[in-house]
Each structure stands twice: as structure tokens, then as C-alpha cells.
Design a protein around this motif. Structure first.
Motif, PDB file in Angstrom:
ATOM      1  N   VAL A  38      37.229  48.152  -7.330  1.00 13.18           N
ATOM      2  CA  VAL A  38      36.952  48.005  -6.068  1.00 13.18           C
ATOM      3  C   VAL A  38      36.196  49.490  -6.509  1.00 13.18           C
ATOM      4  CG1 VAL A  38      37.873  48.589  -3.504  1.00 13.18           C
ATOM      5  CG2 VAL A  38      38.706  46.527  -4.721  1.00 13.18           C
ATOM      6  N   ARG A  39      35.324  49.379  -4.901  1.00 15.42           N
ATOM      7  CA  ARG A  39      34.666  50.800  -4.402  1.00 15.42           C
ATOM      8  C   ARG A  39      33.877  50.669  -3.783  1.00 15.42           C
ATOM      9  NH1 ARG A  39      36.288  51.362  -9.360  1.00 15.42           N
ATOM     10  NH2 ARG A  39      35.573  51.876 -11.136  1.00 15.42           N
ATOM     11  N   SER A  40      33.912  52.098  -2.733  1.00 12.41           N
ATOM     12  CA  SER A  40      32.960  52.504  -2.040  1.00 12.41           C
ATOM     13  C   SER A  40      31.765  52.144  -2.249  1.00 12.41           C
ATOM     14  CB  SER A  40      33.228  53.694  -1.847  1.00 12.41           C
ATOM     15  OG  SER A  40      32.613  54.478  -0.489  1.00 12.41           O
ATOM     16  N   GLY A  41      30.887  51.117  -1.175  1.00 13.67           N
ATOM     17  CA  GLY A  41      29.512  51.728  -1.185  1.00 13.67           C
ATOM     18  C   GLY A  41      29.076  50.134  -1.679  1.00 13.67           C
ATOM     19  N   MET A  42      30.004  48.917  -2.125  1.00  9.12           N
ATOM     20  CA  MET A  42      29.857  47.765  -2.705  1.00  9.12           C
ATOM     21  C   MET A  42      30.349  46.807  -1.075  1.00  9.12           C
ATOM     22  SD  MET A  42      33.174  47.020  -4.835  1.00  9.12           S
ATOM     23  CE  MET A  42      31.936  46.123  -6.689  1.00  9.12           C
ATOM     24  N   THR A  43      29.690  46.103  -1.084  1.00  9.29           N
ATOM     25  CA  THR A  43      30.181  44.458   0.194  1.00  9.29           C
ATOM     26  C   THR A  43      31.034  43.426  -0.674  1.00  9.29           C
ATOM     27  OG1 THR A  43      28.269  43.113  -0.893  1.00  9.29           O
ATOM     28  CG2 THR A  43      27.366  44.726   0.713  1.00  9.29           C
ATOM     29  N   THR A  44      32.033  43.170   0.033  1.00  8.64           N
ATOM     30  CA  THR A  44      32.545  42.088  -0.424  1.00  8.64           C
ATOM     31  C   THR A  44      32.270  40.909  -0.625  1.00  8.64           C
ATOM     32  OG1 THR A  44      32.671  41.091   2.597  1.00  8.64           O
ATOM     33  CG2 THR A  44      33.946  42.870   2.075  1.00  8.64           C
ATOM     34  N   TRP A  45      30.886  40.885  -0.069  1.00  8.90           N
ATOM     35  CA  TRP A  45      30.050  39.615  -1.010  1.00  8.90           C
ATOM     36  C   TRP A  45      29.635  39.795  -2.122  1.00  8.90           C
ATOM     37  CZ3 TRP A  45      27.882  35.127   0.807  1.00  8.90           C
ATOM     38  CH2 TRP A  45      27.164  34.225  -0.253  1.00  8.90           C
ATOM     39  N   ASP A  46      29.640  41.028  -3.251  1.00 12.40           N
ATOM     40  CA  ASP A  46      29.326  41.432  -3.776  1.00 12.40           C
ATOM     41  C   ASP A  46      30.701  41.664  -5.010  1.00 12.40           C
ATOM     42  OD1 ASP A  46      27.017  41.370  -4.036  1.00 12.40           O
ATOM     43  OD2 ASP A  46      26.877  43.637  -4.031  1.00 12.40           O
ATOM     44  N   LEU A  47      31.684  42.118  -4.123  1.00 11.62           N
ATOM     45  CA  LEU A  47      33.545  42.021  -5.415  1.00 11.62           C
ATOM     46  C   LEU A  47      33.616  39.884  -5.901  1.00 11.62           C
ATOM     47  CD1 LEU A  47      35.701  43.615  -5.427  1.00 11.62           C
ATOM     48  CD2 LEU A  47      36.468  43.490  -3.795  1.00 11.62           C
ATOM     49  N   ASP A  48      33.410  39.363  -3.942  1.00  9.06           N
ATOM     50  CA  ASP A  48      33.573  38.380  -4.389  1.00  9.06           C
ATOM     51  C   ASP A  48      32.998  37.796  -5.248  1.00  9.06           C
ATOM     52  OD1 ASP A  48      34.805  35.904  -2.831  1.00  9.06           O
ATOM     53  OD2 ASP A  48      33.555  35.078  -3.554  1.00  9.06           O
ATOM     54  N   GLU A  49      31.799  38.019  -5.610  1.00 17.94           N
ATOM     55  CA  GLU A  49      31.025  37.994  -6.685  1.00 17.94           C
ATOM     56  C   GLU A  49      31.683  37.676  -7.623  1.00 17.94           C
ATOM     57  OE1 GLU A  49      27.658  35.447  -6.758  1.00 17.94           O
ATOM     58  OE2 GLU A  49      29.651  34.495  -5.403  1.00 17.94           O
ATOM     59  N   LEU A  50      31.713  38.986  -8.153  1.00 21.11           N
ATOM     60  CA  LEU A  50      33.025  39.811  -9.852  1.00 21.11           C
ATOM     61  C   LEU A  50      34.117  38.872  -9.447  1.00 21.11           C
ATOM     62  CD1 LEU A  50      31.668  43.478  -9.301  1.00 21.11           C
ATOM     63  CD2 LEU A  50      31.298  42.249 -11.275  1.00 21.11           C
ATOM     64  N   ALA A  51      34.379  38.352  -8.266  1.00 18.99           N
ATOM     65  CA  ALA A  51      35.973  38.068  -9.013  1.00 18.99           C
ATOM     66  C   ALA A  51      35.852  36.190  -9.133  1.00 18.99           C
ATOM     67  CB  ALA A  51      37.128  37.998  -7.619  1.00 18.99           C
ATOM     68  N   GLY A  52      34.677  36.079  -8.676  1.00 18.26           N
ATOM     69  CA  GLY A  52      34.997  34.784  -8.964  1.00 18.26           C
ATOM     70  C   GLY A  52      34.152  34.820 -11.237  1.00 18.26           C
ATOM     71  N   GLU A  53      33.419  35.453 -10.540  1.00 17.50           N
ATOM     72  CA  GLU A  53      33.703  35.551 -12.435  1.00 17.50           C
ATOM     73  C   GLU A  53      34.875  36.043 -13.616  1.00 17.50           C
ATOM     74  OE1 GLU A  53      29.885  38.314 -13.134  1.00 17.50           O
ATOM     75  OE2 GLU A  53      29.311  37.796 -11.999  1.00 17.50           O
ATOM     76  N   VAL A  54      35.363  36.954 -13.116  1.00 25.19           N
ATOM     77  CA  VAL A  54      36.433  36.838 -13.670  1.00 25.19           C
ATOM     78  C   VAL A  54      37.404  35.861 -13.409  1.00 25.19           C
ATOM     79  CG1 VAL A  54      38.687  38.577 -13.328  1.00 25.19           C
ATOM     80  CG2 VAL A  54      36.257  39.552 -12.998  1.00 25.19           C
ATOM     81  N   ILE A  55      37.967  35.419 -12.614  1.00 20.81           N
ATOM     82  CA  ILE A  55      38.919  34.266 -12.790  1.00 20.81           C
ATOM     83  C   ILE A  55      38.068  33.302 -13.804  1.00 20.81           C
ATOM     84  CG2 ILE A  55      39.259  32.482 -11.268  1.00 20.81           C
ATOM     85  CD1 ILE A  55      39.514  34.341  -8.773  1.00 20.81           C
ATOM     86  N   ARG A  56      37.229  33.459 -13.484  1.00 19.66           N
ATOM     87  CA  ARG A  56      36.480  32.265 -14.542  1.00 19.66           C
ATOM     88  C   ARG A  56      36.473  31.925 -15.511  1.00 19.66           C
ATOM     89  NH1 ARG A  56      34.659  27.493 -11.395  1.00 19.66           N
ATOM     90  NH2 ARG A  56      33.832  28.755  -9.191  1.00 19.66           N
ATOM     91  N   SER A  57      36.718  33.505 -15.960  1.00 20.87           N
ATOM     92  CA  SER A  57      36.842  34.517 -17.888  1.00 20.87           C
ATOM     93  C   SER A  57      37.903  34.261 -18.641  1.00 20.87           C
ATOM     94  CB  SER A  57      36.017  35.584 -17.239  1.00 20.87           C
ATOM     95  OG  SER A  57      37.550  36.419 -16.961  1.00 20.87           O
ATOM     96  N   THR A  58      39.104  33.735 -17.233  1.00 25.50           N
ATOM     97  CA  THR A  58      40.387  33.535 -17.945  1.00 25.50           C
ATOM     98  C   THR A  58      40.209  31.961 -17.821  1.00 25.50           C
ATOM     99  OG1 THR A  58      41.344  32.417 -15.450  1.00 25.50           O
ATOM    100  CG2 THR A  58      41.122  35.633 -16.235  1.00 25.50           C
ATOM    101  N   GLY A  59      39.423  30.833 -18.014  1.00 26.87           N
ATOM    102  CA  GLY A  59      39.564  29.484 -18.084  1.00 26.87           C
ATOM    103  C   GLY A  59      39.851  29.459 -16.537  1.00 26.87           C
ATOM    104  N   GLY A  60      40.612  29.647 -15.931  1.00 26.12           N
ATOM    105  CA  GLY A  60      40.655  29.076 -14.345  1.00 26.12           C
ATOM    106  C   GLY A  60      39.911  28.659 -13.969  1.00 26.12           C
ATOM    107  N   THR A  61      40.354  28.103 -12.391  1.00 25.46           N
ATOM    108  CA  THR A  61      39.415  28.404 -11.218  1.00 25.46           C
ATOM    109  C   THR A  61      39.334  28.748  -9.825  1.00 25.46           C
ATOM    110  OG1 THR A  61      40.304  26.216 -10.817  1.00 25.46           O
ATOM    111  CG2 THR A  61      37.938  26.571 -12.726  1.00 25.46           C
ATOM    112  N   PRO A  62      38.453  29.226  -9.108  1.00 25.70           N
ATOM    113  CA  PRO A  62      39.581  29.872  -8.034  1.00 25.70           C
ATOM    114  C   PRO A  62      39.496  29.209  -6.760  1.00 25.70           C
ATOM    115  CG  PRO A  62      36.594  30.767  -7.780  1.00 25.70           C
ATOM    116  CD  PRO A  62      36.918  29.718  -8.752  1.00 25.70           C
TER     117      PRO A  62
END
Ligand code: MF3
Ligand code: CO
Ligand code: CO
Length: 257
Positions: A38-62
Motif C-alpha cells: 500500500v502506497r499513497s498515490g495508488m488506486t484501489t483498482w491497482d491494489l486489487d489487481e496486485l492482490a489478485g496476483e499475490v493470491i494466485r501466486s500462493t496457488g489459491g484463488t480470491p
């Protein structure tokens, strides 16, 4: 079973508990990873997209994506948003924001569900320190009150007493819940004491304890997007969530890092 055929609670099998433990550990790891991004200046869209990648990188799904039509990978709730904030391309996270991150990871047919609230930016105001400190300690008091042979109400009382010590408003419309092979299982786990003591806490039960506490009044409403829950008075809100397993001898919090 009650007359509506919905059980009052779920006792998970040892095999399920092994898989729930794994899903919960992944969710905890993802929660911490996302909070670190989380950084100042990013959108919640971008953070959510990153979160999707992080979740899938664990082998799981959102877990949340598509749940009752939910249109995001995670929930991102800022300031007066209490829970269920949806990603938006025009919603910027800024210094001074109070940001709640709620993460669900489905893995091997089981669910991990955990949340945390952070402050973005340098100088944290005293009232925000109180909000975050007491919402987290209210969660810890709820968890500490759980033991086999006790009741769901013991957890509620633990949360409520600590929330009151911090002079925070307790959201009543949304509550904790059983969790395991589905995100939301019985029983409800309210953050305040009600007339009924709820089911007895028994080995094999897995509960999400998740205080949603407001700096101002307890009153909330759901925005026109049909999801985002906001405080009526516009004051900030915080949300912390852990999963706890009731064992033969005590409890095990499944979403610590
Ligand atoms: N994770 C939330 C909870 O703690 C529920 C999210 S609802 C969803 O119960 F629609 F966003 F999935
Ligand atoms: Co959650
Ligand atoms: Co939950």
C-alpha cells in the motif's frame, strides 16, 4: 438442525482442519504482503489487481471474486468506509488514509478469511492511534475469551468490553462467522453481547472474529454501489479479523504470521 435446516454450527473433520489451516496461513501471508504494497498515490483498482496476483501466486484463488456477485479480488475500505469497499480506477489512496484490507483465499476447497487496518503516511493522529489500537486489542480480547466448553457469547463479550474501553462505536449489522469449507458458515459471531449465548464452543469449530469499530457512532449504511458500508457520521472505521480453531485443549489462531 433447526426447523430451517440450517445447522447452528459446523464441526470440521481433522482432514478439513488440515486444509483450512493451509488456506488460513496463505490468507495471512497474503494480508501482510498486500499491506506492505500500500502506497499513497495508488488506486484501489491497482491494489486489487496486485492482490489478485499475490493470491494466485500462493496457488489459491480470491474467495471474494464473484461471491454474491462481488466485483473484486479483495475488499479495500478507506476512512469512513467500514467494510466491503470495491476497487475503483478513480479512488486514490492518500497519505492520512485509514485503509482496511480484507482478504479471502480459497485453497483445496477451504477458505482463509482475514483483515487488518493500516494508516498510510507519517504522522498518525492520536484518535486514529486509539481506533487502530483498540480495534486490534478488541479482536485479541475476543480470541482470548474463546475456550472449549465456553460459548460464542464469551467472544462477543470480550470484543465488546475492549471496544467500550476504547470508546469506539460497535457496528452491529455485520458480524463474525464460522468459516472453513465455505466463507460464511454458522454460527454468527457478533461483536456485542446479545440475549442468546449462542452455540457451545467445541473442538473442530473454526470462527472468524472480526470487530468493525468506529471512531464515532456505531451507525452505518450501505452505499448506492450495493456493497460499500460507510459510517453515517463520516468518522473513520477499522476492521481486524482472525480465524480461530477450537481444539480439545484450547484454541489455535490460524491467521497469525
Ligand atoms: N471477508 C468478509 C468477511 O469477513 C466478507 C467479504 S464479502 C465479499 O466476512 F463479498 F466481499 F466477498
Ligand atoms: Co473478511
Ligand atoms: Co469474515
Amino acid at each position: 438442525m433447526r426447523d430451517c435446516m440450517r445447522p447452528d454450527f459446523i464441526i470440521h473433520t481433522p482432514g478439513e482442519i488440515t486444509r483450512i489451516r493451509t488456506a488460513a496461513a496463505k490468507a495471512a501471508q497474503v494480508r501482510e504482503h498486500i499491506c506492505s504494497l500500500v502506497r499513497s498515490g495508488m488506486t484501489t483498482w491497482d491494489l486489487d489487481e496486485l492482490a489478485g496476483e499475490v493470491i494466485r501466486s500462493t496457488g489459491g484463488t480470491p474467495t471474494f471474486l464473484g461471491y454474491r456477485g462481488y466485483p473484486g479480488n479483495i475488499c479495500i475500505s478507506i476512512n469512513d468506509e467500514v467494510v466491503h469497499g470495491i476497487r475503483r480506477k478513480d479512488r486514490f489512496i492518500l497519505n492520512g488514509d485509514v485503509v482496511s484490507i480484507d482478504v479471502g483465499v480459497t485453497f483445496d476447497g477451504c477458505v482463509g478469511d482475514t483483515a487488518k487496518t493500516i494508516f498510510v503516511g507519517g504522522d498518525i493522529p492520536e484518535d486514529i492511534t486509539r481506533l487502530l489500537k483498540f480495534t486490534e486489542s478488541a479482536l485479541e480480547c475476543g480470541l482470548a475469551a474463546a475456550h472449549p466448553g465456553g460459548y460464542v457469547q464469551d467472544i462477543s463479550r470480550g470484543v465488546e468490553m475492549e471496544a467500550k474501553r476504547g470508546h469506539l462505536g460497535i457496528v452491529e449489522e455485520f458480524v463474525g462467522h464460522g468459516c472453513g469449507t465455505r466463507m460464511h458458515e454458522p454460527p454468527d459471531v457478533p461483536n456485542f453481547v446479545q440475549h442468546r449465548r449462542g452455540p457451545m464452543l467445541q473442538p473442530g469449530m473454526v470462527l472468524c472474529v472480526e470487530p468493525m469499530l468506529n471512531l464515532g457512532s456505531k451507525k452505518v449504511y450501505v452505499e448506492s454501489d450495493g456493497w460499500t458500508v460507510r459510517t453515517r457520521d463520516g468518522e473513520p472505521s477499522a476492521h481486524f479479523e482472525h480465524m480461530v480453531l477450537i481444539t480439545e485443549t484450547g484454541t489455535e489462531v490460524l491467521t497469525r504470521v
